[in-house]
Design a protein around this motif. Structure first.
Motif, short mmCIF file in Angstrom:
data_model
loop_
_atom_site.label_atom_id
_atom_site.label_comp_id
_atom_site.label_asym_id
_atom_site.label_seq_id
_atom_site.Cartn_x
_atom_site.Cartn_y
_atom_site.Cartn_z
N ASN A 32 0.79 -1.24 0.00
CA ASN A 32 0.00 0.00 0.00
C ASN A 32 0.82 1.28 0.00
O ASN A 32 0.32 2.34 0.42
N LYS A 33 2.06 1.19 -0.48
CA LYS A 33 2.89 2.38 -0.57
C LYS A 33 3.89 2.17 -1.70
O LYS A 33 4.38 1.05 -1.89
N PRO A 34 4.22 3.21 -2.48
CA PRO A 34 5.18 3.02 -3.57
C PRO A 34 6.51 2.46 -3.09
O PRO A 34 7.01 2.81 -2.01
N VAL A 35 7.07 1.59 -3.90
CA VAL A 35 8.36 0.96 -3.58
C VAL A 35 9.40 1.99 -3.18
O VAL A 35 10.12 1.83 -2.20
N LEU A 36 9.50 3.06 -3.94
CA LEU A 36 10.52 4.07 -3.71
C LEU A 36 10.40 4.71 -2.33
O LEU A 36 11.41 5.05 -1.70
N MET A 37 9.18 4.86 -1.82
CA MET A 37 9.01 5.44 -0.50
C MET A 37 9.53 4.51 0.59
O MET A 37 10.09 4.96 1.59
N HIS A 38 9.35 3.20 0.40
CA HIS A 38 9.95 2.25 1.34
C HIS A 38 11.46 2.42 1.38
O HIS A 38 12.08 2.46 2.44
N THR A 39 12.05 2.51 0.19
CA THR A 39 13.51 2.63 0.09
C THR A 39 14.00 3.88 0.82
O THR A 39 14.96 3.82 1.60
N ILE A 40 13.37 5.01 0.57
CA ILE A 40 13.78 6.27 1.18
C ILE A 40 13.59 6.23 2.69
O ILE A 40 14.48 6.65 3.46
N GLU A 41 12.47 5.71 3.15
CA GLU A 41 12.21 5.66 4.59
C GLU A 41 13.25 4.82 5.31
O GLU A 41 13.73 5.17 6.40
N ARG A 42 13.62 3.70 4.73
CA ARG A 42 14.60 2.83 5.38
C ARG A 42 15.97 3.47 5.42
O ARG A 42 16.70 3.33 6.41
N MET A 43 16.33 4.19 4.39
CA MET A 43 17.60 4.89 4.40
C MET A 43 17.60 5.99 5.46
O MET A 43 18.58 6.18 6.18
N ARG A 44 16.49 6.68 5.57
CA ARG A 44 16.38 7.74 6.58
C ARG A 44 16.48 7.17 8.00
O ARG A 44 17.14 7.75 8.86
N LYS A 45 15.84 6.05 8.23
CA LYS A 45 15.86 5.46 9.57
C LYS A 45 17.24 4.89 9.92
O LYS A 45 17.63 4.89 11.08
N SER A 46 17.95 4.41 8.92
CA SER A 46 19.26 3.80 9.17
C SER A 46 20.30 4.83 9.56
O SER A 46 21.09 4.61 10.47
N LEU A 47 20.32 5.96 8.86
CA LEU A 47 21.28 7.03 9.15
C LEU A 47 20.55 8.37 9.09
O LEU A 47 20.58 9.08 8.07
N PRO A 48 19.86 8.74 10.17
CA PRO A 48 18.98 9.92 10.15
C PRO A 48 19.70 11.22 9.85
O PRO A 48 19.07 12.16 9.34
N GLU A 49 20.98 11.34 10.15
CA GLU A 49 21.70 12.59 9.95
C GLU A 49 22.24 12.74 8.53
O GLU A 49 22.83 13.76 8.19
N SER A 50 22.05 11.73 7.70
CA SER A 50 22.58 11.77 6.34
C SER A 50 21.67 12.58 5.42
O SER A 50 20.50 12.79 5.71
N GLU A 51 22.24 12.99 4.29
CA GLU A 51 21.46 13.71 3.27
C GLU A 51 21.20 12.78 2.10
O GLU A 51 22.11 12.10 1.63
N ILE A 52 19.96 12.76 1.64
CA ILE A 52 19.57 11.91 0.52
C ILE A 52 19.40 12.75 -0.73
O ILE A 52 18.80 13.83 -0.69
N VAL A 53 19.94 12.25 -1.82
CA VAL A 53 19.75 12.87 -3.14
C VAL A 53 19.02 11.85 -4.00
O VAL A 53 19.53 10.76 -4.25
N LEU A 54 17.83 12.18 -4.42
CA LEU A 54 17.00 11.28 -5.22
C LEU A 54 17.13 11.62 -6.70
O LEU A 54 16.97 12.78 -7.08
#
Length: 236
Positions: A32-54
Motif C-alpha cells: 500500500n505504498k510506492p516501492v521508492l518510499m519504502h527505500t527512502i524511509e529505510r535509508m532515513r531510519k538507518s542514518l537519520p543525519e545523512s542527506e539523501i539525493v533522489l
C-alpha cells in the motif's frame, strides 16, 4: 569511528521497461505504498543525519510530486537523471561538494531495492571509512556455466569464488567524484567498476543480505511483501 558526513544517492530514473506495468517499478505499490518510499524511509531510519539525493527521470517529476501529496510524504532533494545509470549517478555526484575538513562518504543505492536494513548499511559504512569503497555481496547458490567464444558451447564456473553484488555501495566522496570525471565506458555496470577504472581498486566486499532484492519483475513485489510481513518489526 571519527565523525563522517554521508550522502545517499538513490537512483530511480529508470523507465522500468522490463517490468511490464503501467508504472515504472519504483512507483508501483508494495504493501500500500510506492516501492521508492519504502527505500527512502529505510535509508532515513538507518542514518537519520545523512542527506539523501533522489535521482528521477525528468518525465516522472510530476508523478513523484503527485505521489508525495497523495501519501503525505516528504521528498528528498531531487536531481534529474540521464539516459544511462552512469549519467544519472554522475548528475547526482556533481551536486555534492565534500567538506575537506571531515570524512565524507557517498553511497549509491537502487531505488527499487526497498528492503535495505540498518545492520547492512552500518557494515558498509564501517568498511568504506577504511578503504576507497565498500560493496555488499552475497554468495551465489546456483550452478553456473560460462559461454565459450563460439557462443554455443560452455564450461562450468566455480561458484565458490563468485559473489552477486548488491547496493548500496559506499565510497570515499572525493575519490568517487574524481572517478566520475572519466568518460563513459560500456563496462561501467556499477559504481565499483567506475572506481576501478579510476585506479581505486581497494574496494572491500562486505556481507550483503539475500532479502535485499531488486524489484525487477512483478512477482518480485509479492516476494518483497512476504519478506516485509516476516520481519520482526517494521523498523529496519
Amino acid at each position: 569511528m571519527n565523525p563522517v558526513k554521508t550522502y545517499h544517492i538513490i537512483v530511480a530514473a529508470g523507465k522500468g521497461s522490463r517490468f511490464g506495468a503501467d508504472l515504472p517499478k519504483q512507483f508501483c505499490l508494495l504493501d500500500n505504498k510506492p516501492v521508492l518510499m519504502h527505500t527512502i524511509e529505510r535509508m532515513r531510519k538507518s542514518l537519520p543525519e545523512s542527506e539523501i539525493v533522489l535521482v528521477l527521470n525528468v518525465d516522472h517529476l510530476s508523478l513523484w510530486e503527485e505521489l508525495c501529496r497523495r501519501y503525505d510524504f516528504t521528498s528528498p532533494r531531487v536531481v534529474t537523471g540521464g539516459s544511462t545509470r552512469w549519467e544519472s549517478v554522475k548528475n547526482a555526484v556533481d551536486t555534492i561538494a565534500p567538506d575537506p575538513s571531515i570524512k565524507t562518504v557517498i553511497t549509491v543505492h537502487d531505488g527499487s531495492r526497498p528492503l535495505i536494513n540498518r545492520p547492512m548499511i552500518e557494515r558498509i559504512m564501517t568498511a568504506a571509512c577504511n578503504a576507497s569503497g565498500a560493496i555488499p555481496a552475497v554468495a551465489v547458490s546456483d550452478s553456473l556455466r560460462m559461454l565459450d567464444d563460439d557462443g554455443v558451447n560452455s564450461h562450468p564456473v566455480d561458484r565458490q569464488r563468485l559473489r552477486a553484488v548488491q547496493t548500496p555501495q559506499a565510497f570515499d566522496a572525493t575519490k568517487l567524484k574524481q572517478a566520475y570525471t572519466l568518460p563513459y565506458e560500456p563496462g561501467f555496470t556499477d559504481d565499483a567498476s567506475v572506481m576501478a577504472a579510476a585506479g581505486y581498486t581497494d574496494i572491500t566486499l562486505v556481507e550483503g543480505d539475500p532479502h535485499n532484492i531488486k524489484i525487477t519483475l512483478p512477482d518480485d513485489l509479492a516476494i518483497a511483501s512476504l519478506y516485509l510481513r516476516n520481519e520482526p518489526t517494521k523498523e529496519s
